[in-house]
Write an enzyme that holds these catalytic residues in place. Structure first.
Site, PDB file in Angstrom:
ATOM      1  N   LYS A  78       0.929  -1.135   0.026  1.00 50.81           N
ATOM      2  CA  LYS A  78      -0.072   0.005   0.096  1.00 50.81           C
ATOM      3  C   LYS A  78       0.891   1.253  -0.011  1.00 50.81           C
ATOM      4  CE  LYS A  78      -3.704   2.185   2.529  1.00 50.81           C
ATOM      5  NZ  LYS A  78      -4.731   1.931   3.678  1.00 50.81           N
ATOM      6  N   SER A  87      -9.881   1.838   2.617  1.00 51.52           N
ATOM      7  CA  SER A  87      -8.835   2.677   1.642  1.00 51.52           C
ATOM      8  C   SER A  87      -7.897   1.875   1.121  1.00 51.52           C
ATOM      9  CB  SER A  87      -8.117   3.741   2.497  1.00 51.52           C
ATOM     10  OG  SER A  87      -7.371   3.177   3.623  1.00 51.52           O
ATOM     11  N   SER A  98      -9.932  -0.707   6.791  1.00 47.40           N
ATOM     12  CA  SER A  98      -9.594  -0.444   5.359  1.00 47.40           C
ATOM     13  C   SER A  98      -8.839  -1.631   4.746  1.00 47.40           C
ATOM     14  CB  SER A  98      -8.523   0.867   5.283  1.00 47.40           C
ATOM     15  OG  SER A  98      -9.354   1.805   5.077  1.00 47.40           O
TER      16      SER A  98
HETATM   17  N1  GLN Z   1     -13.461   4.060   5.890  1.00 44.08           N
HETATM   18  C1  GLN Z   1     -12.953   4.612   7.156  1.00 44.08           C
HETATM   19  C2  GLN Z   1     -12.450   6.226   6.816  1.00 44.08           C
HETATM   20  O1  GLN Z   1     -12.528   6.629   6.110  1.00 44.08           O
HETATM   21  C3  GLN Z   1     -11.825   3.746   7.442  1.00 44.08           C
HETATM   22  C4  GLN Z   1     -10.613   4.091   6.521  1.00 44.08           C
HETATM   23  C5  GLN Z   1      -9.337   3.348   6.995  1.00 44.08           C
HETATM   24  O2  GLN Z   1      -9.506   2.149   7.644  1.00 44.08           O
HETATM   25  N2  GLN Z   1      -8.013   3.687   6.673  1.00 44.08           N
HETATM   26  O3  GLN Z   1     -12.209   6.493   7.899  1.00 44.08           O
END
Ligand code: GLN
Length: 486
Positions: free
Chosen positions: A76, A151, A175
């Protein structure tokens, strides 16, 4: 070849049936052929990959290899990789070449793995659909009109499409698990502190945790062997000794106590997703597990408390991007303030700016007690719900997300609908416990992930449970049609 497990590929490399250079070329060719449809990579580090593959072949020939030696993996684009562009999905960092390596990627490199490149992601890991990337949305390999989740959507799409054997992801509020669920792969968010955050670009430091995303629990276990464990470069890294994640994969599940939280099966959950999850639970009963209903009464409060805590921490973490030390700087600033404000206005996308504003507001004098402190109190209640429930049962199961992957663009103008996607994942991060997403079936040809949540530092147990399920099902072995095209 691209569908093989880490263990099988490692054996083939040791038996000289294939070299790491050949294997790496195969994956680089697949990326070139298929990624234009998916947009799962921001950077392809082909030259470095082939150098690392050559070194891996030498290590294997010398008999000094681990199971990851020579295995092509993607990271990532939130993990700093020394000398390789690291953008965090943002224009702010579109020129950032880190002078150091994150612990996670460094340990994987030390184990001899090959880095194919850096995967696309929501900007600064803020999102649930991978539509917030400065580098464009990622597409779901099961249906190119759908989101891959976010994400870590690039990592999930790349693994699902066979563009990398496995990948790293990070999980602040879901995410790793939600994109794993949407793309039909296996993902593990470890206990907070189990995997070092050193060199991970921070979103919300008390919630962020890196982890593996792969085709199977067994492959995730191989990655955990490398990345888990204390790191003195991360002050929140746990000194609890790491477990052997491969040793107990085959332990039988007879007597396992599974809790099903009634709040996870209420309004908002797609009925076909619910049926798929219940079918998976039945499979565990066949393996000797017992099931009982439990309650996590504060689940509904996880969205409001997370969406105060995470933006608050983000507003503080992201204050370092000021155009001075690194990252984007605006042209011809009038003065220092103009440089700060224009660099940040130009460098950050809309969602990131929105969250910085929410977080700054929640932390400001007069509002701190009403929002941030209140959210922290709710956080403790959520944690206590899990601690109490995990005294009664060994693991908790439920869906990862209320639906399967949704259409691209369908929620981009409705932040509340987007945030509601995270209802089943956020509380795990607020509590700091580990959880997995495991492929459990399909609804209308889109994958569904089963979530398995465990007690603190129960990663080996979770991997064992998921592995036993995968020994008895083949959902994790399904391949999207587009991946067969190359
Ligand atoms: N969807 C959540 C957010 O937008 C989690 C994102 C994540 O785990 N990085 O904060």
């Amino acid at each position: 070849m691209f569908e093989q497990s880490i263990a099988t590929l490692a054996q083939q490399l040791r038996d000289k049936e294939i070299s790491s250079v050949e294997l790496t070329r195969l994956f680089l060719d697949r990326i070139q052929a298929l990624d234009p449809q998916l947009n799962s990579f921001i950077t392809i580090s082909d030259e470095l990959a082939l150098q690392q593959a050559k070194a891996a072949d030498t290590a294997i020939a010398n008999g000094s290899s681990s199971s990851l030696t020579g295995i092509p993996i993607a990271h990532k684009d939130l993990f700093c990789t020394q000398g390789v562009l690291t953008t965090c999905g943002s224009k702010m960092l579109n020129n950032f070449i880190p002078p150091y390596e994150s612990t996670v990627t460094g340990r994987i490199q030390q184990a001899g793995a090959v880095m194919l490149g850096k995967t696309n992601m929501d900007e600064f890991a803020m999102g649930s659909s991978n539509e917030n990337s400065f580098y464009g949305a990622v597409k779901n390999p099961w249906n190119l009109n759908k989101v891959p989740g976010g994400s870590s959507g690039g990592s999930a799409a790349a693994v699902a499409a066979g563009l990398a054997v496995a990948a790293t992801g990070t999980d602040t509020g879901g995410s790793i698990r939600q994109p794993a669920s949407f793309c039909g792969i296996t993902g593990l968010k470890p206990t907070y502190g189990r995997v070092s955050r050193f060199g991970m670009i921070a979103y919300a430091s008390s919630l962020d945790q890196g982890g593996p995303m792969a085709k199977s629990a067994e492959d995730c276990a191989h990655l955990m062997q490398a990345i888990a464990g204390f790191d003195d470069k991360d002050s929140t890294s746990s000194e609890t000794p790491k477990e052997d994640y491969l040793a107990n994969l085959n332990a039988p599940l007879a007597g396992l106590k599974i809790g099903l939280p009634k709040e996870y099966f209420g309004d908002g959950l797609d009925t076909k997703v619910a049926d798929t999850i219940m079918a998976a639970v039945k499979e565990f009963e066949k393996l000797g597990a017992t099931v009982k209903e439990v309650s996590l009464p504060n689940l509904q409060l996880s969205i409001p408390s997370y969406y105060v805590i995470a933006p608050s921490e983000a507003s503080s973490n992201l204050s370092r991007f000021d155009g001075v030390r690194f990252g984007h700087r605006c042209d011809d600033p009038k003065d220092l303030l103009d440089m700060y404000t224009r660099s940040r206005a130009e460098g950050f996308g809309t969602e990131v700016q929105k969250r910085i504003m929410v977080g700054t507001y929640a932390l400001s004098e007069g509002y701190y007690d009403a929002y941030y402190l209140k959210a922290q109190k709710i956080r403790r209640l959520i944690k206590e719900d899990f601690v109490n429930t995990l005294n009664e049962v060994d693991v908790i199961m439920g869906p990862v997300a209320p639906t399967t992957a949704f259409d691209l663009g369908s929620k981009t103008n409705d932040p509340v609908a987007m945030y509601l996607e995270d209802i089943y994942t956020l509380s795990v991060n607020l509590a700091g416990i580990p959880a997995m997403s495991v492929p459990a079936g399909f609804v209308d040809n889109m994958p569904v992930g089963l979530q398995i949540m465990g007690n603190y530092f129960a990663e080996a147990k979770l991997l064992n449970i998921a592995h036993q399920y995968q020994q008895n099902t083949d959902w994790h072995l399904q391949t999207p049609t587009m991946a067969k095209g190359a």
